[in-house]
Scaffold this motif. Sequence first.
Motif, PDB file in Angstrom:
ATOM      1  N   LYS A 123      38.523  38.461  39.489  1.00 40.60           N
ATOM      2  CA  LYS A 123      39.773  38.361  40.285  1.00 40.60           C
ATOM      3  C   LYS A 123      40.719  37.457  39.616  1.00 40.60           C
ATOM      4  N   ASP A 124      39.975  36.420  38.775  1.00 42.69           N
ATOM      5  CA  ASP A 124      40.860  35.457  38.146  1.00 42.69           C
ATOM      6  C   ASP A 124      41.121  35.473  36.887  1.00 42.69           C
ATOM      7  N   SER A 125      40.785  36.722  36.175  1.00 46.18           N
ATOM      8  CA  SER A 125      41.049  37.274  35.027  1.00 46.18           C
ATOM      9  C   SER A 125      42.225  37.497  34.331  1.00 46.18           C
ATOM     10  N   GLY A 126      43.179  37.723  35.125  1.00 46.74           N
ATOM     11  CA  GLY A 126      44.674  37.955  34.700  1.00 46.74           C
ATOM     12  C   GLY A 126      44.716  39.365  34.173  1.00 46.74           C
ATOM     13  N   ILE A 127      43.506  40.235  34.276  1.00 47.62           N
ATOM     14  CA  ILE A 127      43.560  41.286  33.934  1.00 47.62           C
ATOM     15  C   ILE A 127      43.734  42.400  35.014  1.00 47.62           C
ATOM     16  N   ASP A 128      45.082  43.104  34.898  1.00 48.60           N
ATOM     17  CA  ASP A 128      45.500  43.852  36.144  1.00 48.60           C
ATOM     18  C   ASP A 128      45.482  45.309  35.773  1.00 48.60           C
ATOM     19  N   SER A 129      45.547  45.787  34.684  1.00 45.84           N
ATOM     20  CA  SER A 129      45.604  47.155  34.074  1.00 45.84           C
ATOM     21  C   SER A 129      44.901  47.382  32.910  1.00 45.84           C
ATOM     22  N   ASP A 132      45.938  45.700  29.859  1.00 46.70           N
ATOM     23  CA  ASP A 132      45.676  44.502  29.496  1.00 46.70           C
ATOM     24  C   ASP A 132      44.267  44.018  28.825  1.00 46.70           C
ATOM     25  N   LYS A 204      36.873  42.457  40.677  1.00 44.68           N
ATOM     26  CA  LYS A 204      37.543  43.744  41.425  1.00 44.68           C
ATOM     27  C   LYS A 204      37.489  44.928  40.439  1.00 44.68           C
ATOM     28  N   LEU A 206      38.796  47.497  38.165  1.00 46.80           N
ATOM     29  CA  LEU A 206      40.017  47.900  37.421  1.00 46.80           C
ATOM     30  C   LEU A 206      39.993  49.410  37.651  1.00 46.80           C
TER      31      LEU A 206
END
Length: 323
Positions: A123-129, A132, A204, A206
Amino acid sequence: MIRRLATAALSVTALLALTACGADSSADAAGSGSKVTLTIGDQAKTLQTIVAASGALKGAKYNVKWAEFEGAAPLYQAVQAGAADTGFSADLPALQALSGGVKIKNIAALKNDGTHVGLVVRKDSGIDSVKDLKGQKVVVSSAKGSISEYLLANVLKQNGLDYKDVKVQYLLPTDAQAAFSSGRIKVWAIFGVYQAVALEQGGKLLVDGADGRVSGYGFVNASDKALADSSKKAALSDFLKRLGTALKWTSTHKDAYAKAIQERNGADVSVAKTLASAAYGQVLPITDDVNRTVQDVADLMNSIGVLDPSVDVAKSADTSLLK
């Protein structure tokens, strides 16, 4: 909850590591005098649990002996050596076996919705798509050529990225789970109960394998030697129909099926329900559509150097056993 689920996942892995080639005959006693015995290859008692819980083999006029293995690779090695008449796996392990020269034919297709395979990020990876993921390290479980690797390759392609745009590392699920929970892995391509564990441990989803991102197909296959035996071939045809009945039973008796997994595999309630929900729900004839879909899988994996040589899926099927 997290600790219990993770511990249960590890306990299931320990169970899978115990390869057991047994003589657990599940055919009805009425058939016990038959000279025909099918040795059905299985992974982690998956098929055995389904047919035993559903009673699908009751009245069968042949004997069934189960050959249990920890995964697809040793199972197909056993088929090649003549220690099992059949194999059973997702599409990619079957393709790997065919590519490696194992003398089998796919005799029936299995189908699920693909949601049991996913790319999970912290969740804290900064990867949202998916886009990314470019430049990121992605851990793939379990090994080269797994269904989770196909999901990764396919979604990268769908989003205009090349497979070389990510750095792939292969780790067994138990090792990857520990690294993911400690934050040392940001992106994990995984399946089944481990996907549930990852989501419990700060992950989370993806993307998963639904909507055609994985084929959703698996195969039951049989050795060329077994198919050349007319008595075994007839028994295999009957077994496929009974397996279809058993899988329909699992879809309408999920609680009973989960309980059977608990009792036969030693899984706890959470793990059993996850495994039950990820099960194949149908046995299907191998049609042109099935072959085309899985050929796309083979071609993509060949293009990234994972499946070499590639496989002609249609020529690797015997469609005469299940119409």
